[in-house]
Scaffold this active site. Sequence first.
Site, PDB file in Angstrom:
ATOM      1  N   GLN A 116     -82.390 -49.944 -34.315  1.00  0.00           N
ATOM      2  CA  GLN A 116     -82.969 -51.294 -34.825  1.00  0.00           C
ATOM      3  C   GLN A 116     -84.462 -51.203 -35.200  1.00  0.00           C
ATOM      4  OE1 GLN A 116     -83.537 -54.997 -32.599  1.00  0.00           O
ATOM      5  NE2 GLN A 116     -81.743 -55.768 -33.685  1.00  0.00           N
ATOM      6  N   CYS A 145     -85.297 -61.812 -33.108  1.00  0.00           N
ATOM      7  CA  CYS A 145     -86.099 -61.862 -31.827  1.00  0.00           C
ATOM      8  C   CYS A 145     -87.258 -62.930 -31.930  1.00  0.00           C
ATOM      9  CB  CYS A 145     -86.990 -60.312 -31.674  1.00  0.00           C
ATOM     10  SG  CYS A 145     -88.066 -60.629 -30.355  1.00  0.00           S
ATOM     11  N   HIS A 216     -76.523 -63.879 -32.708  1.00  0.00           N
ATOM     12  CA  HIS A 216     -76.890 -64.086 -31.233  1.00  0.00           C
ATOM     13  C   HIS A 216     -76.776 -65.687 -31.234  1.00  0.00           C
ATOM     14  CE1 HIS A 216     -80.044 -63.694 -27.642  1.00  0.00           C
ATOM     15  NE2 HIS A 216     -78.982 -64.625 -27.558  1.00  0.00           N
ATOM     16  N   ASN A 250     -72.758 -62.086 -29.951  1.00  0.00           N
ATOM     17  CA  ASN A 250     -73.904 -61.983 -28.699  1.00  0.00           C
ATOM     18  C   ASN A 250     -74.271 -63.126 -28.062  1.00  0.00           C
ATOM     19  OD1 ASN A 250     -77.296 -60.661 -28.564  1.00  0.00           O
ATOM     20  ND2 ASN A 250     -75.819 -60.434 -27.057  1.00  0.00           N
ATOM     21  N   GLY A 251     -74.618 -63.121 -26.942  1.00  0.00           N
ATOM     22  CA  GLY A 251     -75.066 -64.444 -25.944  1.00  0.00           C
ATOM     23  C   GLY A 251     -74.070 -64.509 -24.837  1.00  0.00           C
TER      24      GLY A 251
END
Length: 444
Positions: A116, A145, A216, A250-251
């Site tokens: 990444q 992010c 996410h 994701n999450g």
Amino acid sequence: MIRFLRSAMTSLTTPPRVPIPANGVDYRGKVVLAPMVRSGELPSRLAALKYGADLVWGPETIDRSLIGASRRVNPRNGTVEFTRLPSNGGRTEAAAQESVIFRIDPAREKDKLIFQIGTASPDLAVQAAKMVAGDVAGIDVNSGCPKPFSTSGGMGAALLRTPDKLVSILEALVQEVGNPYQIGISVKIRILEKPEITEALVSRLVKTGITGLTVHCRTPPMRPRERAIRDQVRMIASICHDAGVACVMNGDVTSRDQALALMEEFGVDGAMIATAAETNPSCFQSQADGGVLPFRDVVYAYVKFCIESENRFGNTKFLLNVMIPGKNKEFRDAKASKNYADVCHILKFDDLMPAAHRLDEILNLTGKSAFYKDETHSKAVQNAIENNESARAASGAPRRKSISPAVSGVGPIRTSSIPTPMKSTPENEPNIDIPAPASNQVIA
């Protein structure tokens, strides 16, 4: 004629799929380790793979930190290391040792590792990605992010507000890295405050040539303690599938069994586990295969991988403080540890002690123990380090070979140029004596 009609009908009902490059990997059907700074270094990734992770993401690595780095192969363990001299905090004197920016285990991570990248520039993204493209199965762009170290440079979640730039980064990576090196390019995003804004963004991203998209399920301002929001997942998955792109969620995914259930419920292709894997990577095991194991079992495996990988001790200690329950005396002692011998002493990993002493010597940690007044090796330990092949095998270290004289107490490191576009095993790399690093901190 009938066969042609059946084929035509099938093509109308089967969603398209973006072709997976020869050296890439399909994200479909996968439960994977999320990219986590500090928690995604090589030992953590190896532990996740040991317990069943299908793929592992490395921690976000900033493009500028990798550009100009040297690629070398560590002869003691076979890992590939990307290193450079640190800036030394702005001080005028030169740094004494190189730092490891990124470390790969080419044998155990083969076809499993996604790199990444943190970037805000198509040009810098391409330069950095080419450095590692021959050693990984894919390049993933971090556009999720929310932390200031990423967003302040226009990277991470800041890219969600500059979709033109994000699209140009992905297109450049697909054309200049993905295609020539035959690996997949993907992106990780967060949901936006309104579904229609997320929909417009995803609709653009899936047309760039990427093979996968991870969502996410939190907005950029949200923090991990806040519950994931999944009401946009089906819409995102539908857009991805119409374009033939794999969709990973994701999450608040905490186990393999839950991941598979969520994949079925929301129609996504894969699921990513983050904090649960940081605490106990055996969460990648299904209940049928044993489920989550006691912390001592996974800590032993993790410490063994750290020793084999020559992991920077500060990073190892950080993860141990996450993996060992706070109520245990071992947690308090681990926080006070100064080297690998301390850790093995605290946790009573006696079989790892010879390898721990050897690594402490390599990392210049001998004599820094918090638990020994005099850490001079006993004759028995010295003999085990030097001659006991069974102890060396238990530590995962290779058999001792005849190599050129060590420099500053460490062995020679082989270097090689940036790999050519197509994966191949490095051969005939010249032996050059340079000092091995004392740390492997990712500059991110």
